[in-house]
Design a protein around this motif. Structure first.
Motif, mmCIF file in Angstrom:
data_model
loop_
_atom_site.group_PDB
_atom_site.id
_atom_site.type_symbol
_atom_site.label_atom_id
_atom_site.label_comp_id
_atom_site.label_asym_id
_atom_site.label_seq_id
_atom_site.Cartn_x
_atom_site.Cartn_y
_atom_site.Cartn_z
ATOM 1 N N THR A 1 1.006 1.310 7.289
ATOM 2 C CA THR A 1 1.175 2.392 6.391
ATOM 3 C C THR A 1 1.399 3.681 7.886
ATOM 4 O OG1 THR A 1 -1.526 2.511 6.824
ATOM 5 C CG2 THR A 1 -0.431 1.550 5.012
ATOM 6 N N GLU B 1 0.870 7.320 6.732
ATOM 7 C CA GLU B 1 -0.425 8.303 5.449
ATOM 8 C C GLU B 1 -0.793 9.174 5.997
ATOM 9 O OE1 GLU B 1 -3.464 5.609 3.505
ATOM 10 O OE2 GLU B 1 -2.497 4.175 5.188
ATOM 11 N N ASP C 1 1.144 -0.933 0.016
ATOM 12 C CA ASP C 1 -0.002 -0.027 0.243
ATOM 13 C C ASP C 1 0.907 1.381 0.309
ATOM 14 O OD1 ASP C 1 -2.139 1.800 0.455
ATOM 15 O OD2 ASP C 1 -2.255 1.000 2.057
ATOM 16 N N HIS D 1 -2.606 1.893 9.122
ATOM 17 C CA HIS D 1 -3.488 1.116 9.498
ATOM 18 C C HIS D 1 -1.817 -0.531 9.130
ATOM 19 C CE1 HIS D 1 -3.229 -0.160 5.149
ATOM 20 N NE2 HIS D 1 -3.802 1.263 5.459
ATOM 21 N N GLU E 1 2.140 8.766 1.760
ATOM 22 C CA GLU E 1 2.140 7.511 2.336
ATOM 23 C C GLU E 1 3.315 5.452 1.547
ATOM 24 O OE1 GLU E 1 -1.458 4.741 1.304
ATOM 25 O OE2 GLU E 1 -1.912 3.259 3.265
#
Ligand code: ZN
Ligand code: ZN
Length: 358
Positions: free
Chosen positions: A317, A319, A224, A288, A333
């Motif tokens: 992460t 972000e 991510d 998260h 992020e």
């Protein structure tokens, strides 16, 4: 095998058996990916129940410790027989996954066996700390994602549509080895970039910020990342906003370490954004967990539990973002892991310089 043993150890005090029904937890425990069937686990035995479509692959692919069975009649009928065979009186279920309908059907099929909540809680906790193989899969997924960002920088030009950008990112990752995408790709420009989870449109890139949030799936694990670039030239206000997000992100990355409270880490970034005059413009949490699911525990958030801390093996992460309603938004992020010694490994290598696509 070690994952199965850890689970068996934790379930032992709660019930005689456990029924694992979600594809994610089935994959975590058995290392075999399928989305129909059950894992039925006892303290001293484990079964993988799959139908004809999966049975051959399951026999080859399931982790040691599992007996692979193809139910001859119904799944629930086989569960019932195995519970009787092992003398089980109660069954732990995945309270966060099982539907009301499936629970009712189980209750009918397994009359006399008490269904007990708790499997989701155990597995959420076990999945928090990634082992070396999981970390390697996440790193490989992020490597593909970084490569996709390099690729898209050469692709971006005036006249391409948001949807083209999203598809190009996805195709690049798939062509280079991703099993799939980790979540729906975000590529939003102009005023649409003010929506943290905006959907790419069938419309040419607008001047202003272009936010791209995307990830690959590799070895069953997600990556991510988000980068925001500028289409055209950035004015002073945009530069200030971008540098504020970057400063907040870098401060949070510098503060991240084993033992820090999840709430305090969120606060590090949030304070910088608020003190720069953007109070109310960072409406989501700082980060998260990432793993088999794109959103996992822990959460780096103002509402995280007081005693929740980052620990060795956590992957999260970082972000922060600033979103000005109706105007534009920006998010940066990265994805990090906490090493055994409490230091941080940043998986994300892509540049965070403010890039202008002119
Ligand atoms: Zn993201
Ligand atoms: Zn994210």
């Amino acid at each position: 095998m070690i994952r199965l043993q850890n689970f068996q150890q934790k379930m032992a005090s709660l019930a005689d058996a456990a029924l694992i029904s979600s594809a994610q937890n089935q994959f975590y425990l058995s290392e075999f990916h399928y989305d129909d069937g059950y894992l039925l686990i006892f303290v001293d035995a484990a079964y993988l129940l799959a139908d004809f479509r999966y049975i051959e692959a399951a026999k080859k692919g399931a982790a040691t410790g599992f007996t692979v069975l193809r139910p001859e009649k119904s799944m629930n009928g086989t569960v019932c027989e195995l519970l009787k065979k092992h003398g089980a009186k109660d069954l732990l279920i995945e309270e966060d996954h099982i539907t009301v309908g499936a629970r009712e059907r189980l209750e009918t099929a397994l009359s006399g066996v008490e269904l007990v909540s708790g499997a989701s809680k155990i597995l959420t906790e076990l999945r928090l700390c990634k082992d070396a193989r999981e970390i390697a899969a996440i790193a490989a997924a992020q490597e593909l994602t970084d490569a996709a960002f390099s690729h898209i920088l050469n692709y971006l030009k005036r006249g391409v549509r948001e949807i083209d950008v999203a598809l190009e990112l996805e195709l690049f990752m798939r062509r280079n080895g991703a099993e799939g995408i980790a979540f729906d790709t975000i590529a939003v420009s102009g005023a649409q970039s003010a929506l943290p989870h905006g959907v790419p449109r069938d419309r040419e890139l607008e001047n202003g910020f272009l936010t791209m949030d995307f990830g690959a799936r590799f070895g069953g694990y997600c990556s991510d990342m988000t980068r925001t670039v500028v289409i055209g030239r950035a004015d002073d206000e945009m530069k200030h906003l971008y540098q504020t997000v970057l400063k907040a992100q870098e401060a949070a990355l510098a503060a991240a370490r084993g033992g820090i409270s999840c709430r305090a880490l969120d606060r590090v970034a949030r304070d910088i954004i608020e003190n720069a005059g953007y109070r109310g413009c960072f409406g989501h949490s700082l980060g998260h967990g990432v793993g088999i699911d794109i959103h996992e525990s822990p959460r780096l958030s103002p509402s995280a539990k007081q005693d929740a801390t980052l620990c060795a093996g956590h992957v999260v992460t970082v972000e922060p973002g600033i979103y000005i309603e109706g105007k534009y938004g920006c998010r940066i992020e990265d994805m990090i892991a906490v090493n055994k010694d409490g230091s941080i490994r940043n998986f994300t290598k892509s540049t965070k310089e403010l890039l202008e696509i002119v």
